[in-house]
Design an enzyme around this catalytic site. Structure first.
Site, PDB file in Angstrom:
ATOM      1  N   GLU A   1     -20.934 -23.711  12.342  1.00 33.53           N
ATOM      2  CA  GLU A   1     -20.753 -23.386  11.826  1.00 33.53           C
ATOM      3  C   GLU A   1     -19.040 -22.628  11.786  1.00 33.53           C
ATOM      4  OE1 GLU A   1     -22.609 -21.253  10.325  1.00 33.53           O
ATOM      5  OE2 GLU A   1     -24.315 -21.332  11.652  1.00 33.53           O
TER       6      GLU A   1
ATOM      7  N   CYS B   1     -14.475 -16.086   8.414  1.00 33.28           N
ATOM      8  CA  CYS B   1     -15.375 -17.320   7.673  1.00 33.28           C
ATOM      9  C   CYS B   1     -15.697 -17.499   6.907  1.00 33.28           C
ATOM     10  CB  CYS B   1     -16.058 -17.782   8.654  1.00 33.28           C
ATOM     11  SG  CYS B   1     -17.887 -16.700   8.356  1.00 33.28           S
TER      12      CYS B   1
HETATM   13  P1  NAD Z   1     -11.156 -23.137  16.797  1.00 37.96           P
HETATM   14  O1  NAD Z   1     -11.266 -24.203  16.159  1.00 37.96           O
HETATM   15  O2  NAD Z   1      -9.312 -22.522  16.761  1.00 37.96           O
HETATM   16  O3  NAD Z   1     -11.699 -22.115  18.021  1.00 37.96           O
HETATM   17  C1  NAD Z   1     -12.907 -22.145  17.874  1.00 37.96           C
HETATM   18  C2  NAD Z   1     -13.845 -22.290  19.843  1.00 37.96           C
HETATM   19  O4  NAD Z   1     -13.836 -23.852  19.996  1.00 37.96           O
HETATM   20  C3  NAD Z   1     -12.749 -21.307  20.750  1.00 37.96           C
HETATM   21  O5  NAD Z   1     -13.771 -21.006  21.896  1.00 37.96           O
HETATM   22  C4  NAD Z   1     -11.842 -22.675  21.144  1.00 37.96           C
HETATM   23  O6  NAD Z   1     -11.592 -22.396  22.239  1.00 37.96           O
HETATM   24  C5  NAD Z   1     -12.959 -23.980  20.876  1.00 37.96           C
HETATM   25  N1  NAD Z   1     -12.821 -25.790  20.977  1.00 37.96           N
HETATM   26  C6  NAD Z   1     -12.124 -25.561  20.336  1.00 37.96           C
HETATM   27  N2  NAD Z   1     -11.264 -26.888  20.679  1.00 37.96           N
HETATM   28  C7  NAD Z   1     -12.329 -27.457  21.231  1.00 37.96           C
HETATM   29  C8  NAD Z   1     -13.317 -28.904  21.473  1.00 37.96           C
HETATM   30  N3  NAD Z   1     -12.642 -30.014  21.527  1.00 37.96           N
HETATM   31  N4  NAD Z   1     -14.124 -28.662  22.836  1.00 37.96           N
HETATM   32  C9  NAD Z   1     -14.584 -27.391  22.905  1.00 37.96           C
HETATM   33  N5  NAD Z   1     -14.168 -26.164  22.394  1.00 37.96           N
HETATM   34  C10 NAD Z   1     -13.086 -26.785  21.307  1.00 37.96           C
HETATM   35  O7  NAD Z   1     -10.781 -21.754  15.676  1.00 37.96           O
HETATM   36  P2  NAD Z   1     -10.488 -19.999  16.014  1.00 37.96           P
HETATM   37  O8  NAD Z   1      -8.963 -20.626  15.213  1.00 37.96           O
HETATM   38  O9  NAD Z   1     -11.022 -19.506  17.274  1.00 37.96           O
HETATM   39  O10 NAD Z   1     -11.591 -19.237  14.156  1.00 37.96           O
HETATM   40  C11 NAD Z   1     -10.929 -20.034  13.464  1.00 37.96           C
HETATM   41  C12 NAD Z   1     -12.136 -20.747  12.766  1.00 37.96           C
HETATM   42  O11 NAD Z   1     -13.478 -21.003  12.454  1.00 37.96           O
HETATM   43  C13 NAD Z   1     -11.956 -20.916  11.032  1.00 37.96           C
HETATM   44  O12 NAD Z   1     -11.979 -22.595  10.460  1.00 37.96           O
HETATM   45  C14 NAD Z   1     -13.179 -19.613  10.418  1.00 37.96           C
HETATM   46  O13 NAD Z   1     -13.647 -20.674   9.348  1.00 37.96           O
HETATM   47  C15 NAD Z   1     -14.549 -20.888  11.909  1.00 37.96           C
HETATM   48  N6  NAD Z   1     -15.279 -19.732  11.507  1.00 37.96           N
HETATM   49  C16 NAD Z   1     -16.880 -19.602  10.744  1.00 37.96           C
HETATM   50  C17 NAD Z   1     -17.548 -18.870  10.911  1.00 37.96           C
HETATM   51  C18 NAD Z   1     -18.948 -19.659   9.801  1.00 37.96           C
HETATM   52  O14 NAD Z   1     -19.990 -18.270  10.327  1.00 37.96           O
HETATM   53  N7  NAD Z   1     -19.008 -20.255   9.734  1.00 37.96           N
HETATM   54  C19 NAD Z   1     -17.284 -17.864  11.744  1.00 37.96           C
HETATM   55  C20 NAD Z   1     -16.816 -18.216  12.309  1.00 37.96           C
HETATM   56  C21 NAD Z   1     -15.518 -18.444  12.735  1.00 37.96           C
END
Ligand code: NAD
Length: 517
Positions: free
Chosen positions: A269, A303
């Site tokens: 997602e 998102c």
């Molecule tokens: P992010 O990608 O920085 O982090 C999200 C999560 O992933 C965190 O828990 C982080 O620690 C983990 N993570 C990051 N790199 C990783 C890796 N290499 N391996 C394993 N885990 C890893 O995102 P954010 O800044 O927390 O959130 C914002 C983003 O999330 C925006 O792009 C938004 O659109 C998206 N989002 C999407 C949805 C959806 O349902 N499509 C919902 C909410 C947020």
């Protein structure tokens, strides 16, 4: 505790949720421990330290995964409706703790208190859905081509499900996954965002207590805490057959590669770049309400936030004036105060990204309609409050193609038929949410047809932002292709098995093949 925390009852909320000054960030449900570094959680609302959480080490993780794997073997044998009954009891606690949890979500993440409560309500709704689902995990039966044979398919639990979530929905996304995975018979290990570790501890406190009181085996609800390196423990682990990851497209690409490398399953997602098309037949008043809420709600950190408004030239000036007027009325400030419309961004890095996006749109030839900027002075001490901005731009600008997680809205003009607007709407790499505002049936149906929106969500006469739990939620292209929440999204948490039973005294082979001995 800060003035705001005292005035808005944060101290009481933390107490009700069992949050201490320093918390262990690793839990198997039965045990809490943690030997990693300390993560401090500061509120974007007032910049104050809320509490600390100890991160999960590799050794801590091993203990969690061993307990979850053992717990799963027991949990999978419990009839699904009985697992549903446990989720119902968990939901009773969510209802009881809705206010403190909603408040903590607001204070730690920065969304409005109303939206914090709304997030907990989503948890409640998905649990209700999951309770009903626990009696409906059904497969199909088929007619066998062989006489005296019966054929059907059934769904079995998958195992340990790893959940990685983003900061902007710090509690709801966890429950979208766990409520379904639990009734499906899986054990869940959750790594929440390192930016919102306390809300994760609060949720796990609730689940652990209810599960223990109801003799659920240890390991069915587990928490691990830390940054991406802790997430990698799970993505690289063959004992975790499914990784459900919510976050940026950048993260999703890394996680997808890692998990595919071991032939595991992913539910992704990821980021969106959502647009509303406004045709000459649109109701302008409703368009403005939908577009403003979509663009500035949660300070543009959903998102599904509206990032692009694609407006027909015949109504362009009217929409532009109405949007500019509406932005003048926005009140920016403490999100716990219900008089404010817009709260802070999550942190100063997010503020920097917002500023860079505004610089880039100007550099690429855009025209700023509503000036942005960072707010300073009383009430804005955290340095995370920004002014929602609108820029006239072109879809092909590099910055417009990119998801900036902040309240920046791009106004794009189209001419001619609605097909031209649909081409602009689809002309980005992401494919999460989309909408059309029109009272013209032909335009609306075309938008929803196979030549229409290429997004996972396509709405008519409502905005892009927000979704109900009853439908499957997710998006296409760089949004990752995953589906969570309602409809038949539960199937991803189970493995499918096809069964053929021969109740004759012969052994006929399929396709009429003879094998006489
Ligand atoms: P992010 O990608 O920085 O982090 C999200 C999560 O992933 C965190 O828990 C982080 O620690 C983990 N993570 C990051 N790199 C990783 C890796 N290499 N391996 C394993 N885990 C890893 O995102 P954010 O800044 O927390 O959130 C914002 C983003 O999330 C925006 O792009 C938004 O659109 C998206 N989002 C999407 C949805 C959806 O349902 N499509 C919902 C909410 C947020």
């Amino acid at each position: 505790m800060s003035k705001i925390a005292t005035e808005f009852g944060i101290t009481e909320a933390l107490k009700a949720l069992g949050i201490e000054e320093i918390n262990n960030g690793t839990s198997t449900g039965a045990d809490w421990f943690s030997n990693g570094e300390i993560i401090e959680s500061y509120s974007p609302v007032d910049g104050q330290l809320i509490g600390k959480v100890k991160a999960t080490t590799r050794e801590d993780y091993e203990k969690v995964i061993t307990t979850a794997s053992a717990g799963f073997k027991e949990w999978r044998t419990m009839p699904a409706p009985q697992r549903g009954e446990i989720v119902r009891k968990f939901n009773d606690e969510l209802r009881r703790l809705k206010e403190p949890l909603g408040k903590l979500v607001s204070y730690e993440m920065g969304k409005s208190y109303q939206e914090g409560l709304g997030e907990v309500q989503e948890m409640i709704d998905i649990c209700d859905f999951a309770v009903g689902l626990s009696r409906q995990l059904h497969g199909l039966t088929m007619h066998s081509e062989r006489p005296g044979h019966r054929m059907y398919e059934q769904y079995h639990p998958l195992g340990v499900v790893g959940i990685i979530s983003a900061f902007n929905f710090p509690v709801a996304v966890w429950s979208w996954n766990t409520a379904l995975a639990w009734v499906c018979g899986d054990a869940c290990v959750w790594k929440g965002s390192e930016k919102t570790p306390l809300t994760a501890v609060a949720c796990q406190n609730i689940a652990a207590r209810v599960f223990e009181e109801n003799n659920v085996p240890a390991g069915i609800s587990c928490l691990i805490t830390g940054d991406y390196t802790v997430g990698e423990f799970m993505t690289k682990d063959e004992r975790v057959p499914l990784i459900s990851a919510t976050g940026s497209t950048r993260m999703g690409k890394i996680v997808a590669k890692e998990v595919a490398g071991r032939l595991g399953k992913t539910l992704l997602e990821l980021g969106g770049n959502n647009a509303i098309i406004v045709t000459p037949d649109a109701n302008i008043k409703n368009t403005v309400i939908g577009a403003v809420f979509g663009a500035v709600g949660t300070c543009g950190q959903r998102c599904t936030s509206t990032r692009r408004l694609i407006v027909h030239e015949d109504v362009y000036d009217k929409v532009k004036t109405a949007m500019v007027d509406a932005y003048k009325q926005l009140r920016i400030g403490n999100p716990l105060d219900q008089n404010n419309h817009v709260g802070p961004l999550i942190d100063k890095d997010a503020v920097k990204n917002y500023q860079q996006a505004l610089e880039k749109v100007v550099a690429e030839g855009g025209n700023i309609l509503v000036e942005g900027g960072v707010l300073e002075g009383e009430g804005y001490e955290s340095g995370c409050y920004v002014k929602p901005a609108i820029a006239e731009a072109k879809n092909e600008f590099e910055i417009v193609q990119h998801e900036t997680f902040a309240p920046v809205l791009y106004l794009l003009k189209y001419s001619g038929s609605v097909e031209n607007a649909i081409e602009v709407q689809n002309g980005v790499r992401q494919g999460l949410s989309s909408a059309i505002m029109t009272n013209n049936l032909r335009e609306a149906e075309l938008f929803l047809s196979t030549q229409g929106s290429d997004c996972g969500i396509a709405n008519v006469n409502i905005g892009t932002s927000g979704a109900e739990i009853g439908g499957a939620f997710g998006g296409e292209k760089e949004t990752g292709g995953g589906r969570e929440s309602g409809s038949d999204a539960w199937k991803v948490y189970m493995r499918r098995q096809t069964n053929t039973i021969n109740y004759t005294t012969e052994l006929p082979l399929a396709q009429g093949i003879k094998f006489d001995l």
